[in-house]
Motif scaffolding. Structure first.
Motif, PDB file in Angstrom:
ATOM      1  N   LYS A  22       0.822  -1.207   0.000  1.00 22.66           N
ATOM      2  CA  LYS A  22       0.000   0.000   0.000  1.00 22.66           C
ATOM      3  C   LYS A  22       0.859   1.262   0.000  1.00 22.66           C
ATOM      4  O   LYS A  22       0.538   2.247  -0.671  1.00 22.66           O
ATOM      5  N   ASN A  23       1.963   1.240   0.731  1.00 21.84           N
ATOM      6  CA  ASN A  23       2.854   2.397   0.753  1.00 21.84           C
ATOM      7  C   ASN A  23       3.532   2.608  -0.595  1.00 21.84           C
ATOM      8  O   ASN A  23       3.708   3.750  -1.036  1.00 21.84           O
ATOM      9  N   ARG A  26       0.858   4.104  -2.839  1.00 23.51           N
ATOM     10  CA  ARG A  26       0.645   5.514  -2.482  1.00 23.51           C
ATOM     11  C   ARG A  26       1.743   6.389  -3.074  1.00 23.51           C
ATOM     12  O   ARG A  26       1.475   7.438  -3.663  1.00 23.51           O
ATOM     13  N   GLU A  30       1.332   9.450  -5.775  1.00 24.91           N
ATOM     14  CA  GLU A  30       1.710  10.804  -5.398  1.00 24.91           C
ATOM     15  C   GLU A  30       2.837  11.350  -6.266  1.00 24.91           C
ATOM     16  O   GLU A  30       2.802  12.501  -6.685  1.00 24.91           O
ATOM     17  N   ASN A  75     -10.528   4.151  -1.181  1.00 26.16           N
ATOM     18  CA  ASN A  75     -10.121   4.772   0.078  1.00 26.16           C
ATOM     19  C   ASN A  75      -9.746   3.740   1.137  1.00 26.16           C
ATOM     20  O   ASN A  75      -8.981   4.045   2.049  1.00 26.16           O
ATOM     21  N   ASN A  77      -7.758   1.426   0.817  1.00 22.41           N
ATOM     22  CA  ASN A  77      -6.324   1.156   0.709  1.00 22.41           C
ATOM     23  C   ASN A  77      -5.456   2.268   1.265  1.00 22.41           C
ATOM     24  O   ASN A  77      -4.356   2.009   1.730  1.00 22.41           O
ATOM     25  N   PHE A  78      -5.934   3.517   1.213  1.00 25.43           N
ATOM     26  CA  PHE A  78      -5.080   4.643   1.567  1.00 25.43           C
ATOM     27  C   PHE A  78      -5.559   5.445   2.763  1.00 25.43           C
ATOM     28  O   PHE A  78      -4.767   6.102   3.411  1.00 25.43           O
ATOM     29  N   ASN A  79      -6.841   5.475   3.025  1.00 21.87           N
ATOM     30  CA  ASN A  79      -7.431   6.283   4.092  1.00 21.87           C
ATOM     31  C   ASN A  79      -7.022   7.752   3.943  1.00 21.87           C
ATOM     32  O   ASN A  79      -6.635   8.415   4.896  1.00 21.87           O
ATOM     33  N   ASP A  80      -7.114   8.245   2.710  1.00 25.69           N
ATOM     34  CA  ASP A  80      -6.746   9.624   2.402  1.00 25.69           C
ATOM     35  C   ASP A  80      -7.650  10.101   1.265  1.00 25.69           C
ATOM     36  O   ASP A  80      -7.444   9.750   0.112  1.00 25.69           O
ATOM     37  N   LEU A  83      -6.059  12.027  -1.754  1.00 26.88           N
ATOM     38  CA  LEU A  83      -5.378  11.155  -2.703  1.00 26.88           C
ATOM     39  C   LEU A  83      -6.377  10.415  -3.578  1.00 26.88           C
ATOM     40  O   LEU A  83      -6.180  10.288  -4.787  1.00 26.88           O
TER      41      LEU A  83
END
Length: 129
Positions: A22-23, A26, A30, A75, A77-80, A83
């Motif tokens: 996931k990181n 992300r 980004e 969302n 996956n990222f909780n943002d 993004l």
């Protein structure tokens, strides 16, 4: 026997592996491209491709409830939300007429410390097909 065992475990336990992938995803969304090991890039590619496909469906959805549901799935996956908005409204429309293959992995050599094969993991530019 390893019949039907497809996942590469990356020498990590499950929650650590999920967080790592996931990181990486992300960072790709980004920054557009990152340098990582080839094996990690190949594992993260599946998640990135699935997220872009969901974002394309959300972008094309006429029903606002369906669009919200797909955005919430991304969302997870990222909780943002910022993004997720960037993925759905900026990144996904670029690939609207493309059927998969949104990323590429370019091998760039070996890491000096442990000789791991390094790669450039990036989203494809829009003009390439």
């Amino acid at each position: 026997m390893r019949h039907r065992v497809k996942r590469n475990k990356l020498n990590r336990y499950a929650s650590h592996r999920k967080a790592l992938v996931k990181n990486i995803a992300r960072s790709v969304f980004e920054e557009g491209s990152i340098v990582t090991t080839t094996v990690k890039a190949k594992v993260a590619r599946t998640l990135v491709e699935k997220i872009i496909t969901k974002a394309k469906k959300a972008n094309a959805a006429e029903n606002p409830v369906r669009k919200m549901a797909l955005s919430r799935e991304i969302n997870k996956n990222f909780n943002d939300r910022k993004l997720v908005d960037k993925i759905v409204n900026e990144i996904a429309p670029k690939y609207q007429d493309r059927n998969g293959g949104y990323t590429r992995i370019l091998k760039i050599g070996f890491r000096r410390g442990d000789a791991s094969e390094m790669s450039l993991f990036q989203l494809l530019p829009v003009d390439e097909k």
